[in-house]
Design a protein around this motif. Sequence first.
Motif, PDB file in Angstrom:
ATOM      1  N   ARG A 113      36.823  55.203  25.167  1.00  0.00           N
ATOM      2  CA  ARG A 113      38.134  55.840  25.070  1.00  0.00           C
ATOM      3  C   ARG A 113      38.657  55.787  23.633  1.00  0.00           C
ATOM      4  NH1 ARG A 113      41.415  59.445  25.675  1.00  0.00           N
ATOM      5  NH2 ARG A 113      43.496  59.110  26.545  1.00  0.00           N
ATOM      6  N   VAL A 114      38.542  54.613  23.007  1.00  0.00           N
ATOM      7  CA  VAL A 114      39.033  54.456  21.635  1.00  0.00           C
ATOM      8  C   VAL A 114      38.214  55.344  20.689  1.00  0.00           C
ATOM      9  CG1 VAL A 114      39.145  52.836  19.701  1.00  0.00           C
ATOM     10  CG2 VAL A 114      40.080  52.181  21.926  1.00  0.00           C
ATOM     11  N   TYR A 115      36.904  55.389  20.898  1.00  0.00           N
ATOM     12  CA  TYR A 115      36.035  56.232  20.062  1.00  0.00           C
ATOM     13  C   TYR A 115      36.478  57.694  20.127  1.00  0.00           C
ATOM     14  CZ  TYR A 115      31.945  58.641  18.279  1.00  0.00           C
ATOM     15  OH  TYR A 115      31.115  59.463  17.558  1.00  0.00           O
ATOM     16  N   GLU A 116      36.765  58.133  21.349  1.00  0.00           N
ATOM     17  CA  GLU A 116      37.203  59.509  21.591  1.00  0.00           C
ATOM     18  C   GLU A 116      38.507  59.819  20.834  1.00  0.00           C
ATOM     19  OE1 GLU A 116      36.881  60.361  25.925  1.00  0.00           O
ATOM     20  OE2 GLU A 116      38.918  61.177  25.684  1.00  0.00           O
ATOM     21  N   VAL A 117      39.462  58.886  20.933  1.00  0.00           N
ATOM     22  CA  VAL A 117      40.757  59.115  20.274  1.00  0.00           C
ATOM     23  C   VAL A 117      40.607  59.112  18.755  1.00  0.00           C
ATOM     24  CG1 VAL A 117      43.116  58.283  19.990  1.00  0.00           C
ATOM     25  CG2 VAL A 117      42.007  58.105  22.231  1.00  0.00           C
ATOM     26  N   ILE A 118      39.821  58.196  18.234  1.00  0.00           N
ATOM     27  CA  ILE A 118      39.608  58.134  16.781  1.00  0.00           C
ATOM     28  C   ILE A 118      38.966  59.441  16.300  1.00  0.00           C
ATOM     29  CG2 ILE A 118      38.171  57.033  15.007  1.00  0.00           C
ATOM     30  CD1 ILE A 118      38.766  54.346  16.283  1.00  0.00           C
ATOM     31  N   THR A 119      38.042  59.979  17.086  1.00  0.00           N
ATOM     32  CA  THR A 119      37.397  61.249  16.734  1.00  0.00           C
ATOM     33  C   THR A 119      38.416  62.391  16.727  1.00  0.00           C
ATOM     34  OG1 THR A 119      35.376  60.426  17.762  1.00  0.00           O
ATOM     35  CG2 THR A 119      35.477  62.793  17.314  1.00  0.00           C
ATOM     36  N   LEU A 154      41.766  53.660  13.181  1.00  0.00           N
ATOM     37  CA  LEU A 154      40.840  52.568  13.432  1.00  0.00           C
ATOM     38  C   LEU A 154      41.166  51.971  14.788  1.00  0.00           C
ATOM     39  CD1 LEU A 154      42.148  49.284  12.087  1.00  0.00           C
ATOM     40  CD2 LEU A 154      43.073  51.343  11.031  1.00  0.00           C
ATOM     41  N   MET A 155      40.238  51.130  15.269  1.00  0.00           N
ATOM     42  CA  MET A 155      40.496  50.417  16.505  1.00  0.00           C
ATOM     43  C   MET A 155      41.148  49.089  16.160  1.00  0.00           C
ATOM     44  SD  MET A 155      37.714  49.100  19.276  1.00  0.00           S
ATOM     45  CE  MET A 155      38.187  47.949  20.573  1.00  0.00           C
ATOM     46  N   LEU A 193      42.129  42.607  18.760  1.00  0.00           N
ATOM     47  CA  LEU A 193      41.194  42.845  19.851  1.00  0.00           C
ATOM     48  C   LEU A 193      41.974  43.460  20.988  1.00  0.00           C
ATOM     49  CD1 LEU A 193      39.795  39.305  19.451  1.00  0.00           C
ATOM     50  CD2 LEU A 193      38.372  41.325  19.358  1.00  0.00           C
ATOM     51  N   GLY A 194      41.808  44.726  21.195  1.00  0.00           N
ATOM     52  CA  GLY A 194      42.497  45.413  22.270  1.00  0.00           C
ATOM     53  C   GLY A 194      42.002  46.838  22.312  1.00  0.00           C
ATOM     54  N   ASP A 195      42.265  47.549  23.374  1.00  0.00           N
ATOM     55  CA  ASP A 195      41.886  48.962  23.409  1.00  0.00           C
ATOM     56  C   ASP A 195      43.003  49.766  22.767  1.00  0.00           C
ATOM     57  OD1 ASP A 195      39.324  49.212  24.290  1.00  0.00           O
ATOM     58  OD2 ASP A 195      39.854  49.120  26.404  1.00  0.00           O
ATOM     59  N   THR A 196      43.138  49.573  21.459  1.00  0.00           N
ATOM     60  CA  THR A 196      44.276  50.122  20.731  1.00  0.00           C
ATOM     61  C   THR A 196      43.779  50.983  19.576  1.00  0.00           C
ATOM     62  OG1 THR A 196      45.652  48.214  21.278  1.00  0.00           O
ATOM     63  CG2 THR A 196      46.261  49.464  19.319  1.00  0.00           C
ATOM     64  N   VAL A 197      44.413  52.114  19.364  1.00  0.00           N
ATOM     65  CA  VAL A 197      44.099  52.946  18.205  1.00  0.00           C
ATOM     66  C   VAL A 197      45.287  52.882  17.243  1.00  0.00           C
ATOM     67  CG1 VAL A 197      43.593  55.276  17.373  1.00  0.00           C
ATOM     68  CG2 VAL A 197      42.607  54.472  19.524  1.00  0.00           C
ATOM     69  N   VAL A 198      44.983  52.649  15.982  1.00  0.00           N
ATOM     70  CA  VAL A 198      46.002  52.541  14.942  1.00  0.00           C
ATOM     71  C   VAL A 198      45.730  53.609  13.905  1.00  0.00           C
ATOM     72  CG1 VAL A 198      47.041  51.039  13.208  1.00  0.00           C
ATOM     73  CG2 VAL A 198      46.099  50.057  15.309  1.00  0.00           C
ATOM     74  N   ALA A 199      46.725  54.423  13.601  1.00  0.00           N
ATOM     75  CA  ALA A 199      46.561  55.442  12.564  1.00  0.00           C
ATOM     76  C   ALA A 199      47.537  55.155  11.427  1.00  0.00           C
ATOM     77  CB  ALA A 199      46.818  56.830  13.140  1.00  0.00           C
ATOM     78  N   LEU A 200      47.050  55.294  10.198  1.00  0.00           N
ATOM     79  CA  LEU A 200      47.938  55.172   9.052  1.00  0.00           C
ATOM     80  C   LEU A 200      48.374  56.582   8.704  1.00  0.00           C
ATOM     81  CD1 LEU A 200      45.894  52.467   7.182  1.00  0.00           C
ATOM     82  CD2 LEU A 200      47.964  52.184   8.540  1.00  0.00           C
ATOM     83  N   GLY A 201      49.677  56.825   8.712  1.00  0.00           N
ATOM     84  CA  GLY A 201      50.171  58.186   8.544  1.00  0.00           C
ATOM     85  C   GLY A 201      50.583  58.737   9.896  1.00  0.00           C
ATOM     86  N   SER A 202      50.278  59.996  10.136  1.00  0.00           N
ATOM     87  CA  SER A 202      50.720  60.638  11.382  1.00  0.00           C
ATOM     88  C   SER A 202      49.539  61.158  12.199  1.00  0.00           C
ATOM     89  CB  SER A 202      51.691  61.770  11.058  1.00  0.00           C
ATOM     90  OG  SER A 202      51.059  62.692  10.166  1.00  0.00           O
ATOM     91  N   GLY A 203      48.366  60.512  12.057  1.00  0.00           N
ATOM     92  CA  GLY A 203      47.146  61.001  12.686  1.00  0.00           C
ATOM     93  C   GLY A 203      47.214  61.119  14.193  1.00  0.00           C
TER      94      GLY A 203
END
Lengths: 285, 285
Positions: free
Chosen positions: B224-230, B240-241, B244-254
Amino acid sequence: MTAVARAFVPGHVTGFFTVDRDDDPTKTGSRGAGVALSEGVTVTVRPAEERETVLNGESAEIEAVERVLDALEATVRVTGVTDLPVGSGFGVSGAMALGAALATNDVLDRRLSTYELATIAHGAEVQAGTGLGDVVAQLHGGVPIRLEPGSPQHNKMDAVPARSRVEFQTFGERSTSEVIGGDTEALTTAGEQALSRLVREPTLSTFVGASREFSREADLLSDRVYEVITEVAEADGEALMGMLGDTVVALGSGLTDAGYDPTVCRIDPTGATLLDPPSDRALPE
Amino acid sequence: MTAVARAFVPGHVTGFFTVDRDDDPTKTGSRGAGVALSEGVTVTVRPAEERETVLNGESAEIEAVERVLDALEATVRVTGVTDLPVGSGFGVSGAMALGAALATNDVLDRRLSTYELATIAHGAEVQAGTGLGDVVAQLHGGVPIRLEPGSPQHNKMDAVPARSRVEFQTFGERSTSEVIGGDTEALTTAGEQALSRLVREPTLSTFVGASREFSREADLLSDRVYEVITEVAEADGEALMGMLGDTVVALGSGLTDAGYDPTVCRIDPTGATLLDPPSDRALPE
């Protein structure tokens, strides 16, 4: 590329310090403690045809800034704006050097780390003879204790966990380079005593007491400052002499309570930091 | 004596890390890098008849907090309030431990230094098995790089000099102790590679890239995280992921640009800090 970058660097008042020299300027520095102030210097940097440094609207020659720009191979205009008294022991030259390093790195995309930039600014201050411990304290923020001297890549820090209102008033100027350039043995002995006292009990009250003792022992206390500190004590307040300047700093409202009209600020919790670039309209010229 | 004390501790998302064990919990820790967030935990402490820890209005058992209170011999009520997801790699347990240490020291006048208190909180997290690097990163603020592991009295830090908007979204929970309690050799090798990449070029962009590579190499990336990062990458963003969690972090407004509805905050520049005591009316019960 960002066309402008900005940093805020808190002012820093030193309570007590040692002088620790080394052949390597990044290992030279001082141990001691002080207070980072919410009043500080906002430094704006942008690329320019020629190097220029401006402080509060006037062209300024600040050797530490020049050395930072040399290290970063930067042709930029550095603009500092501050309400702090200049040349009175508030670390304005250190703030200009550190702010210039952080903002120049950002605007010119130099890709250095925070501690690399602070090391450049610290070394520049040491070589210019204008400071030994301000830059690392200004990077840290709060009430930093410098346990070991030198740049952030060499030193060892701790801090007094405290928040407080801070008041200060300046009664004259004093040259940093005159004091730290001379014989500093007695001063360093007094600084070590104050440091071990603060390490045993890292509270604001002990910081103020150790700083007062240091200014007496190191023979740096001017008559005027002694008089004001005594008046603050008579008003049940606590004050110290800000090194190096004819400055009295009270934690709380001691100067106001003693009838003075000081500048009021807070302990800065953050330390030096990049700010969002200003809108063009807000840019200082 | 102050009847109540308060501290704010930023959340912290780890991008990559190593696991470095030592017989001494204060020397155990991790190297790596992460981002301190302006979203964090506000921790209020006041003396009480019995010890109690409350998180977002509900009684909570947080072993790291218990260990901090043991070390400080404190019978207090610890109240944490946060908008961060709990158990999703935002360092909420570290924030509770560090906030409890800072505020308890203040309210009970224990007279310990900032780094002593952070060392207690770090050791408590390590012994509870709930974290290795969050506490030191949360003390520092910004985008801390942990060059050497352990408490602030043992480690070595640097930082990426950066400010940025941060977005995050969580897709599930993951237990820290499961990951750091198992075989961590491959993970540590991947963490070391990411660290040396970031040290060579300490920028936000390199941090994101090195973190993404780490999550793949250390085999921690969920589908799931891979999909969102893509998806964020396809929207020209960088994410990035969060470890330790199923969390996606974007710098900016990604995340926003990719059509998600993330929580928006900033890089926290300050790190853990005492706050002014609240007025009685504003106190959480």
